[in-house]
Design a protein around this motif. Sequence first.
Motif, PDB file in Angstrom:
ATOM      1  N   TYR A 136      14.999 -54.882  61.518  1.00 15.21           N
ATOM      2  CA  TYR A 136      14.357 -56.132  61.137  1.00 15.21           C
ATOM      3  C   TYR A 136      14.902 -56.543  59.770  1.00 15.21           C
ATOM      4  O   TYR A 136      14.819 -55.781  58.805  1.00 15.21           O
ATOM      5  N   ALA A 137      15.477 -57.734  59.694  1.00 11.69           N
ATOM      6  CA  ALA A 137      15.985 -58.255  58.434  1.00 11.69           C
ATOM      7  C   ALA A 137      15.083 -59.399  57.967  1.00 11.69           C
ATOM      8  O   ALA A 137      14.646 -60.238  58.771  1.00 11.69           O
ATOM      9  N   PHE A 138      14.805 -59.437  56.684  1.00  7.46           N
ATOM     10  CA  PHE A 138      13.954 -60.459  56.083  1.00  7.46           C
ATOM     11  C   PHE A 138      14.771 -61.213  55.038  1.00  7.46           C
ATOM     12  O   PHE A 138      15.649 -60.644  54.395  1.00  7.46           O
ATOM     13  N   ALA A 139      14.470 -62.499  54.855  1.00  2.00           N
ATOM     14  CA  ALA A 139      15.276 -63.294  53.930  1.00  2.00           C
ATOM     15  C   ALA A 139      14.470 -64.430  53.328  1.00  2.00           C
ATOM     16  O   ALA A 139      13.421 -64.834  53.844  1.00  2.00           O
ATOM     17  N   THR A 140      15.006 -64.953  52.230  1.00  2.00           N
ATOM     18  CA  THR A 140      14.520 -66.166  51.587  1.00  2.00           C
ATOM     19  C   THR A 140      14.449 -67.310  52.598  1.00  2.00           C
ATOM     20  O   THR A 140      15.220 -67.350  53.551  1.00  2.00           O
ATOM     21  N   ASN A 141      13.525 -68.247  52.376  1.00  2.00           N
ATOM     22  CA  ASN A 141      13.456 -69.390  53.292  1.00  2.00           C
ATOM     23  C   ASN A 141      14.779 -70.140  53.307  1.00  2.00           C
ATOM     24  O   ASN A 141      15.547 -70.105  52.350  1.00  2.00           O
ATOM     25  N   PRO A 169      18.988 -61.027  51.694  1.00  2.00           N
ATOM     26  CA  PRO A 169      18.441 -60.272  52.815  1.00  2.00           C
ATOM     27  C   PRO A 169      18.039 -58.847  52.442  1.00  2.00           C
ATOM     28  O   PRO A 169      18.564 -58.244  51.498  1.00  2.00           O
ATOM     29  N   ALA A 170      17.101 -58.323  53.209  1.00  2.42           N
ATOM     30  CA  ALA A 170      16.725 -56.911  53.164  1.00  2.42           C
ATOM     31  C   ALA A 170      16.403 -56.504  54.586  1.00  2.42           C
ATOM     32  O   ALA A 170      16.065 -57.352  55.420  1.00  2.42           O
ATOM     33  N   PHE A 171      16.506 -55.203  54.878  1.00  3.58           N
ATOM     34  CA  PHE A 171      16.237 -54.795  56.256  1.00  3.58           C
ATOM     35  C   PHE A 171      15.533 -53.457  56.285  1.00  3.58           C
ATOM     36  O   PHE A 171      15.551 -52.677  55.314  1.00  3.58           O
ATOM     37  N   ILE A 172      14.916 -53.169  57.427  1.00 10.97           N
ATOM     38  CA  ILE A 172      14.250 -51.907  57.672  1.00 10.97           C
ATOM     39  C   ILE A 172      14.396 -51.580  59.154  1.00 10.97           C
ATOM     40  O   ILE A 172      14.412 -52.486  59.995  1.00 10.97           O
ATOM     41  N   GLU A 173      14.538 -50.298  59.468  1.00  2.00           N
ATOM     42  CA  GLU A 173      14.599 -49.859  60.861  1.00  2.00           C
ATOM     43  C   GLU A 173      13.245 -49.282  61.254  1.00  2.00           C
ATOM     44  O   GLU A 173      12.709 -48.406  60.567  1.00  2.00           O
ATOM     45  N   VAL A 174      12.704 -49.765  62.365  1.00  5.84           N
ATOM     46  CA  VAL A 174      11.417 -49.294  62.862  1.00  5.84           C
ATOM     47  C   VAL A 174      11.548 -49.031  64.358  1.00  5.84           C
ATOM     48  O   VAL A 174      11.857 -49.954  65.134  1.00  5.84           O
ATOM     49  N   VAL A 204      16.275 -60.068  64.067  1.00  5.47           N
ATOM     50  CA  VAL A 204      16.049 -58.792  64.740  1.00  5.47           C
ATOM     51  C   VAL A 204      17.325 -58.359  65.457  1.00  5.47           C
ATOM     52  O   VAL A 204      18.053 -59.179  66.019  1.00  5.47           O
ATOM     53  N   SER A 205      17.582 -57.038  65.448  1.00  4.44           N
ATOM     54  CA  SER A 205      18.747 -56.489  66.146  1.00  4.44           C
ATOM     55  C   SER A 205      18.404 -55.116  66.703  1.00  4.44           C
ATOM     56  O   SER A 205      17.663 -54.351  66.078  1.00  4.44           O
ATOM     57  N   SER A 232      24.423 -55.066  65.112  1.00  4.68           N
ATOM     58  CA  SER A 232      25.639 -55.856  65.293  1.00  4.68           C
ATOM     59  C   SER A 232      25.310 -57.283  65.716  1.00  4.68           C
ATOM     60  O   SER A 232      25.780 -58.246  65.109  1.00  4.68           O
ATOM     61  N   VAL A 233      24.528 -57.425  66.771  1.00  6.52           N
ATOM     62  CA  VAL A 233      24.099 -58.734  67.258  1.00  6.52           C
ATOM     63  C   VAL A 233      22.664 -58.977  66.776  1.00  6.52           C
ATOM     64  O   VAL A 233      21.774 -58.169  67.052  1.00  6.52           O
ATOM     65  N   TRP A 234      22.477 -60.074  66.078  1.00  7.51           N
ATOM     66  CA  TRP A 234      21.181 -60.384  65.484  1.00  7.51           C
ATOM     67  C   TRP A 234      20.632 -61.680  66.060  1.00  7.51           C
ATOM     68  O   TRP A 234      21.385 -62.627  66.319  1.00  7.51           O
ATOM     69  N   ASN A 235      19.325 -61.731  66.251  1.00 10.20           N
ATOM     70  CA  ASN A 235      18.652 -62.931  66.724  1.00 10.20           C
ATOM     71  C   ASN A 235      17.663 -63.412  65.666  1.00 10.20           C
ATOM     72  O   ASN A 235      16.772 -62.658  65.249  1.00 10.20           O
ATOM     73  N   LEU A 236      17.846 -64.638  65.231  1.00 13.41           N
ATOM     74  CA  LEU A 236      16.951 -65.239  64.245  1.00 13.41           C
ATOM     75  C   LEU A 236      15.697 -65.730  64.957  1.00 13.41           C
ATOM     76  O   LEU A 236      15.768 -66.531  65.888  1.00 13.41           O
ATOM     77  N   THR A 237      14.537 -65.254  64.546  1.00 18.36           N
ATOM     78  CA  THR A 237      13.281 -65.644  65.177  1.00 18.36           C
ATOM     79  C   THR A 237      12.714 -66.884  64.493  1.00 18.36           C
ATOM     80  O   THR A 237      13.220 -67.337  63.459  1.00 18.36           O
ATOM     81  N   ASP A 238      11.631 -67.423  65.081  1.00 16.09           N
ATOM     82  CA  ASP A 238      10.936 -68.534  64.428  1.00 16.09           C
ATOM     83  C   ASP A 238       9.644 -68.050  63.760  1.00 16.09           C
ATOM     84  O   ASP A 238       8.760 -68.838  63.440  1.00 16.09           O
ATOM     85  N   ILE A 239       9.553 -66.749  63.512  1.00 15.93           N
ATOM     86  CA  ILE A 239       8.367 -66.151  62.896  1.00 15.93           C
ATOM     87  C   ILE A 239       8.419 -66.315  61.382  1.00 15.93           C
ATOM     88  O   ILE A 239       9.468 -66.102  60.759  1.00 15.93           O
ATOM     89  N   ASP A 240       7.303 -66.683  60.788  1.00 19.11           N
ATOM     90  CA  ASP A 240       7.149 -66.662  59.339  1.00 19.11           C
ATOM     91  C   ASP A 240       6.367 -65.402  58.984  1.00 19.11           C
ATOM     92  O   ASP A 240       5.180 -65.294  59.272  1.00 19.11           O
TER      93      ASP A 240
END
Length: 409
Positions: free
Chosen positions: A130-135, A120-125, A151-152, A156-164
């Motif tokens: 927003y966290a990004f990860a390997t498939n 994982p890697a993340f960035i705050e905007v 996205v969080s 603390s609480v993260w939601n996994l999206t269905d976005i590629d």
Amino acid sequence: MSTNSPEPALGSHSPEHDTMAEAKKGFVGKQPISRRRRLWRWIAFGCGALLVVALSEWSLPAACSSVRPELTSDAVLGLALHFTLLRRSEAPPVTTAKTPGSVVDTWVGGPVVATNFADPAFIEVDGIYYAFATNKYVNPHPGQVNIQIAVSTDFSVWNLTDIDALPHVGNWSTGAYVWAPDVVQLDDGTFVMYYSARHAIKLKHHCVGVATSKNITGPYTPHDQPLVCPLSAGGAIDPDGFQDADGSRYVVYKVDGNSLNNITGTRNPTPLMLQQVSNDDGFTLIGGPTQLLDRTKADGPLIEAPSLMRSTSGSSPVYVLFFSSNVFTTFHYDVSYATSITGIKGPYTRSPQPLLQTGDDSGRLFGPGGLDVGHGGQKVVFHSGYDGGSIVRQLWTGEIAVLNTTVYI
């Protein structure tokens, strides 16, 4: 931040393990354990216990090999250790500790995404993380998401999206095994993604690619040529962007020398490299790469997953290079770090102890790795964990503190 190459046989991780229902819920906490998976855990524990007795021979009992022939003795022992620790642990989801000589609390929490979210890697905007990860699939899968996004709003609480985030990779790649993304934002607002993927001709090797987007979630448009591609040295993986205090931009990455090991019959170097890039576009190379660190015998076949930060907690700036060592399918995998007090190009001195390793956080961590440190140098993300007979590297978060050349978590 890697999925190590060459790819080991990892068993039957099927799409059914990672249902869309779980993904859309942003599943937090442990998944329910089926009878089948609970049985496998006890089998793994029993085989591991036998291994402990017979460590001098380091041979896997025949009954255990017949159950999971693709697992090494090391991996089975790791599984046994992990599940033993899990059964003993009553740890809360978040563990905090007071940093010596500081008012800063450091902590580790997770899993915050319980499905596969490796490297994982993340960035705050604009106040959103927003966290990004390997498939999520260990092997290429029809309809797979190349780069996952979670996205969080509170870390603390993260939601996994269905976005590629990266529906298409560069023409230089087969499009398979898309690993270890990182995203940075330029001064003009453009987002630049660094990623690694399998080379279209040299199929045993990866290269580092680059893609850009005006939106943080993409879709990112890939460049037709790789950013870094040292094929004769084994290729490159695990890119990570870094901006220094003077505004200079860099990409650190791993030369994937261990992808040559089965070809040469020897263990090859896996150096972590630093490449300066243009401040304006984030991808035009400036000069050549500088080696920051390479593996030692204690690291096993590799070091990988570099991430850089600059600390000003002491009397002079300190650069901290985080990395993982050993193989991600074993309990030896960890998060380590090295520091430089003489500038970004080093030399870097290793810490005598890993920052994170199997058994940490009251036994809840197994093979933690791929740590990425945020722009502020305090928040981090990493992956950890096994789930039954299939490897599931879940997303964990935390906060670190740096005092002089020591990192605390």
